[in-house]
Scaffold this active site. Structure first.
Site, short mmCIF file in Angstrom:
data_model
loop_
_atom_site.label_atom_id
_atom_site.label_comp_id
_atom_site.label_asym_id
_atom_site.label_seq_id
_atom_site.Cartn_x
_atom_site.Cartn_y
_atom_site.Cartn_z
CG LEU A 1 6.29 -11.42 6.33
CD1 LEU A 1 4.90 -12.01 6.41
CD2 LEU A 1 7.30 -12.41 6.88
CB CYS B 1 4.52 -12.42 10.27
SG CYS B 1 5.28 -10.83 9.98
CE LYS C 1 9.78 -17.54 14.15
NZ LYS C 1 10.86 -17.00 13.32
CB THR D 1 18.14 -9.72 17.01
OG1 THR D 1 16.76 -9.75 16.68
CG2 THR D 1 18.60 -8.30 17.16
CG ASN E 1 9.72 -18.79 7.69
OD1 ASN E 1 8.87 -18.05 7.22
ND2 ASN E 1 9.83 -19.00 8.99
CG ASN F 1 11.46 -6.83 11.93
OD1 ASN F 1 10.81 -7.03 10.90
ND2 ASN F 1 11.54 -7.71 12.92
C1 FMN Z 1 14.65 -8.25 10.59
C2 FMN Z 1 13.87 -9.46 10.98
C3 FMN Z 1 13.17 -10.17 10.01
C4 FMN Z 1 12.45 -11.33 10.37
N1 FMN Z 1 11.79 -12.03 9.40
C5 FMN Z 1 11.12 -13.19 9.72
C6 FMN Z 1 10.48 -13.98 8.70
O1 FMN Z 1 10.51 -13.66 7.49
N2 FMN Z 1 9.81 -15.10 9.10
C7 FMN Z 1 9.77 -15.50 10.42
O2 FMN Z 1 9.18 -16.54 10.72
N3 FMN Z 1 10.41 -14.78 11.39
C8 FMN Z 1 11.07 -13.64 11.07
N4 FMN Z 1 11.72 -12.92 12.06
C9 FMN Z 1 11.66 -13.37 13.46
C10 FMN Z 1 12.93 -14.13 13.88
O3 FMN Z 1 13.12 -15.29 13.09
C11 FMN Z 1 12.86 -14.52 15.39
O4 FMN Z 1 11.71 -15.30 15.60
C12 FMN Z 1 12.78 -13.31 16.32
O5 FMN Z 1 13.53 -12.22 15.82
C13 FMN Z 1 13.24 -13.63 17.76
O6 FMN Z 1 14.58 -14.07 17.80
P1 FMN Z 1 15.84 -13.06 18.07
O7 FMN Z 1 15.53 -12.27 19.30
O8 FMN Z 1 17.03 -13.97 18.20
O9 FMN Z 1 15.92 -12.19 16.86
C14 FMN Z 1 12.44 -11.77 11.72
C15 FMN Z 1 13.16 -11.04 12.69
C16 FMN Z 1 13.88 -9.92 12.35
C17 FMN Z 1 14.65 -9.17 13.41
#
Ligand code: FMN
Length: 307
Positions: free
Chosen positions: A76, A134, A169, A270, A103, A72
């Protein structure tokens, strides 16, 4: 085992009824999941990243599926911190048992401080998660999380401004996650969370163009789990503050694995795209797992791997 396992964990002084938390960016502002997930069954949820001003995000396509996860580059996108407080937070406060982690991100330290000043005045938030990681914005974001000096400055100044516990984070796009974890701890973080997504690139071989408009994006989902587990292990060895682990959790056993690697709690991201009830199902599954493995307290799993 006759007694139900004790599922509560303490993250930086905040008591969570389950170690399973919904991850930022994959659970909206929480209210969207009201009808789908019992928020009093999960540990907490983390809001989408909140910025000083509303942000439209990146051009599309900005999400694609890969063989074992997704890439993705949302960029933000969010409604901004003030509309969040006015439009979403009052509803969240009425939702029984919802534990809200806000966040935060910004392009500059001052941007982050402004978001915090605004959130400090609002009720109904348990903790802050500062996104120092990010990968999808051209400045700020990951730059903080990959440079130890910038990370130190960001965390020190943020810590001085917050009226709530501060979780930082971290970016996984670094050589030594242990070093970055230590920097965050020494700068005053009350907890750290990791991992955010890994910088990645996918190419459409017919058009020879990137499959994501932003060119690169962040890889998440099952593909990153073993790397995330290794990083959680290394970070937890480097610091004394709680570590919240994530990256590719789709089943209860994945959550247990992160805890055994050193995590006090976990986040699920995810997986909510494939199944909006994933976070609750995993929380219930971890409880069942503890019951069937004679684990009386889930907190005893933290760092329990024999490595
Ligand atoms: C579509 C999408 C949007 C995300 N937006 C943010 C965000 O706004 N801020 C943040 O700290 N992490 C964001 N993340 C990261 C997730 O919180 C997480 O750290 C990362 O996806 C790994 O975990 P997962 O494999 O379970 O998704 C986003 C992830 C995805 C897939």
């Amino acid at each position: 085992m006759s007694k139900a396992p004790e599922m509560g964990v303490d993250v930086a002084g905040i008591q969570l009824r389950s170690p399973v938390i919904a991850a930022s960016g994959t659970f909206g502002y929480g209210v969207e999941f009201e009808e789908i997930v019992a928020l009093d069954r999960i540990g907490a949820f983390v809001t989408k990243g909140l910025s000083r001003e509303p942000m439209p995000g990146n051009p599309t396509p900005r999400i694609i599926e890969t063989s074992a996860g997704m890439i993705n580059a949302i960029g933000l996108q969010n409604m901004g911190v003030r509309p969040f407080i006015e439009e979403k937070l009052p509803k969240l406060r009425q939702m029984e048992g919802a534990v809200v982690i806000a966040n935060i991100f910004g392009y500059t330290v001052e941007d982050c401080l402004e978001v915090i000043r605004v959130l400090n005045e609002a009720e109904g938030i348990a903790m802050y998660e500062l996104n120092a990681s990010c990968p999808n914005t051209s400045h700020g974001g990951m730059v903080f999380g990959t440079d130890p000096d910038l990370l130190k400055e960001l965390v020190e100044k943020t810590k001085a401004a917050v009226k709530r516990p501060l979780m930082v984070k971290l970016s996984p796009n670094v050589t030594s996650i242990g070093q970055m974890a230590k920097v965050a701890e020494e700068a005053g973080a009350d907890a750290i969370s990791l991992v955010n997504t890994f910088v990645s690139l996918a190419i459409d071989v017919e058009t020879r163009k990137p499959r994501i408009a932003n060119k690169t994006g962040g890889l998440s989902g099952p593909a990153i789990k073993p790397i995330a587990i290794r990083m959680v292990y290394e970070a937890s060895k480097a610091v004394k503050i709680p570590v919240v682990g994530m990256g590719g959790i789709v089943r209860a056993e994945d959550a247990v694995e992160f805890m055994m690697a050193g995590a006090t709690a976990v986040q699920v991201g995810t997986a909510s795209y494939a199944d909006p009830r994933a976070v609750e199902n995993i929380a219930n599954g971890v409880k069942r797992w503890c019951g069937s493995h004679q684990v009386e307290r889930v907190s005893s799993l933290t760092g329990a791997a024999v490595l």
